[in-house]
Design a protein around this motif. Structure first.
Motif, PDB file in Angstrom:
ATOM      1  N   UNK A 114       0.825  -1.209   0.000  1.00 50.65           N
ATOM      2  CA  UNK A 114       0.000   0.000   0.000  1.00 50.65           C
ATOM      3  C   UNK A 114       0.858   1.258   0.000  1.00 50.65           C
ATOM      4  N   UNK A 115       1.844   1.305   0.887  1.00 55.91           N
ATOM      5  CA  UNK A 115       2.717   2.481   0.949  1.00 55.91           C
ATOM      6  C   UNK A 115       3.559   2.603  -0.313  1.00 55.91           C
ATOM      7  N   UNK A 116       3.974   1.473  -0.887  1.00 59.38           N
ATOM      8  CA  UNK A 116       4.741   1.514  -2.132  1.00 59.38           C
ATOM      9  C   UNK A 116       3.922   2.157  -3.254  1.00 59.38           C
ATOM     10  N   UNK A 117       2.654   1.772  -3.362  1.00 58.86           N
ATOM     11  CA  UNK A 117       1.791   2.354  -4.394  1.00 58.86           C
ATOM     12  C   UNK A 117       1.622   3.853  -4.163  1.00 58.86           C
ATOM     13  N   UNK A 118       1.411   4.238  -2.916  1.00 56.54           N
ATOM     14  CA  UNK A 118       1.268   5.662  -2.604  1.00 56.54           C
ATOM     15  C   UNK A 118       2.569   6.425  -2.871  1.00 56.54           C
ATOM     16  N   UNK A 119       3.710   5.785  -2.618  1.00 57.38           N
ATOM     17  CA  UNK A 119       4.996   6.419  -2.919  1.00 57.38           C
ATOM     18  C   UNK A 119       5.156   6.618  -4.426  1.00 57.38           C
ATOM     19  N   UNK A 120       4.723   5.627  -5.221  1.00 57.37           N
ATOM     20  CA  UNK A 120       4.800   5.753  -6.679  1.00 57.37           C
ATOM     21  C   UNK A 120       3.915   6.891  -7.172  1.00 57.37           C
ATOM     22  N   UNK A 121       2.703   6.957  -6.660  1.00 59.55           N
ATOM     23  CA  UNK A 121       1.803   8.049  -7.044  1.00 59.55           C
ATOM     24  C   UNK A 121       2.411   9.398  -6.658  1.00 59.55           C
TER      25      UNK A 121
END
Length: 301
Positions: A114-121
């Motif tokens: 979840x945090x990885x996806x938010x970091x990518x965004x």
């Protein structure tokens, strides 16, 4: 062996630019009072402390020397953020399911999916924000830069290529070079077009830059396919064998054809460079540094 003074000067110049990029990336990643510490840490983990910085270096070096230097560095940093965002997503379990990137655990391994996806965004949008607000470039040109970059990474570019790679989408039939162009080449093409806009290139130099970008992007993806199948993890700093069972140049056409395609595009990139109106030797040195990865692998087998 006696060192070549010209190459040494170019090497120092590249090192100096890379140091400026690293420092600027660090500054541009500052959060606000509302930024969760964990999210910022994930962004920094993915972006800082690793990576060859090939894309920002290439962009900066294809700008006329002494012109728009600060803007070029900021836009180069934006490219690196957008590229890094794509790597975070590419590494997720639902995509390539990778454990290692840039000699470090992948972002989702360290911080969770979840945090990885938010970091990518966050990296993607931060990159777009930098381009939209870069100083020293007129507003009308900034708007064109953002339009070009979003076209290259969205459903008409990188994301489209990734979807075809993952699903072999039957409604978008294309050969492996077309898919690779979407995944990698469109980003390099956008860089060239944006460099021409920022520096107000004449038509001949802009066309040569586009030719350079086409061949660099094509060479880069052919080399990536080749190394994924033949190189050790220690050479690449990331997981290998991720193209097994997928449509890739090496799976579809074989190792020798992939190697020949890579060499053809590398030679063609060097030929186009002479017409771009830039200092040639630093760019040639960067292209040679990429080629050395393939050469080291050839020596190892």
């Amino acid at each position: 062996m006696q060192k070549n003074p010209l190459q040494e000067d170019c090497r120092l110049k590249i090192q100096n630019i890379k140091a400026k990029v690293e420092d600027r990336l660090d500054l541009l990643l500052e959060g606000s009072e509302y930024t969760p510490t964990n999210l910022l840490a994930a962004m920094r983990h993915a972006l800082l402390g690793g990576g060859k910085r090939f894309r920002p270096l290439l962009f900066i070096l294809t700008m006329p020397e002494g012109k728009h230097e600060d803007a070029a560095i900021d836009i180069g940093c934006a490219f690196e953020m957008v590229h890094t965002a794509s790597l975070i997503l590419d590494d997720l379990p639902c995509m390539d399911d990778a454990d290692l990137r840039r000699q470090k655990p992948t972002t989702h391994k360290m911080f969770g999916q979840a945090t990885a996806i938010l970091a990518a965004i966050s990296l993607l949008t931060r990159g777009m924000n930098i381009v939209a607000s870069v100083e020293g470039v007129p507003a009308e040109r900034r708007a064109r830069l953002v339009a070009i970059l979003t076209h290259a990474v969205g459903h008409t570019g990188l994301a489209a290529g990734q979807e075809v790679d993952l699903t072999d989408a039957v409604d978008a039939p294309m050969d492996v070079e077309q898919k690779n162009w979407l995944k990698t080449g469109t980003f390099f093409s956008a860089m060239a077009e944006m460099a021409s806009i920022v520096s107000n290139r004449n038509d001949a130099e802009a066309a040569a830059l586009s030719e350079l970008a086409f061949h660099v992007g094509s060479a880069f993806q052919a080399l990536d396919d080749l190394l994924d199948a033949t190189a050790p993890t220690s050479l690449l700093g990331k997981d290998i064998g991720k193209d097994i069972g997928k449509s890739s140049m090496i799976n579809d056409r074989g190792e020798e054809a992939t190697r020949l395609a890579y060499l053809f595009h590398l030679d063609s990139a060097n030929a186009a460079l002479a017409l771009c109106g830039v200092e040639e030797e630093p760019v040639r040195l960067i292209l040679r540094s990429v080629h050395q990865m393939a050469f080291r692998q050839e020596m190892a087998v």
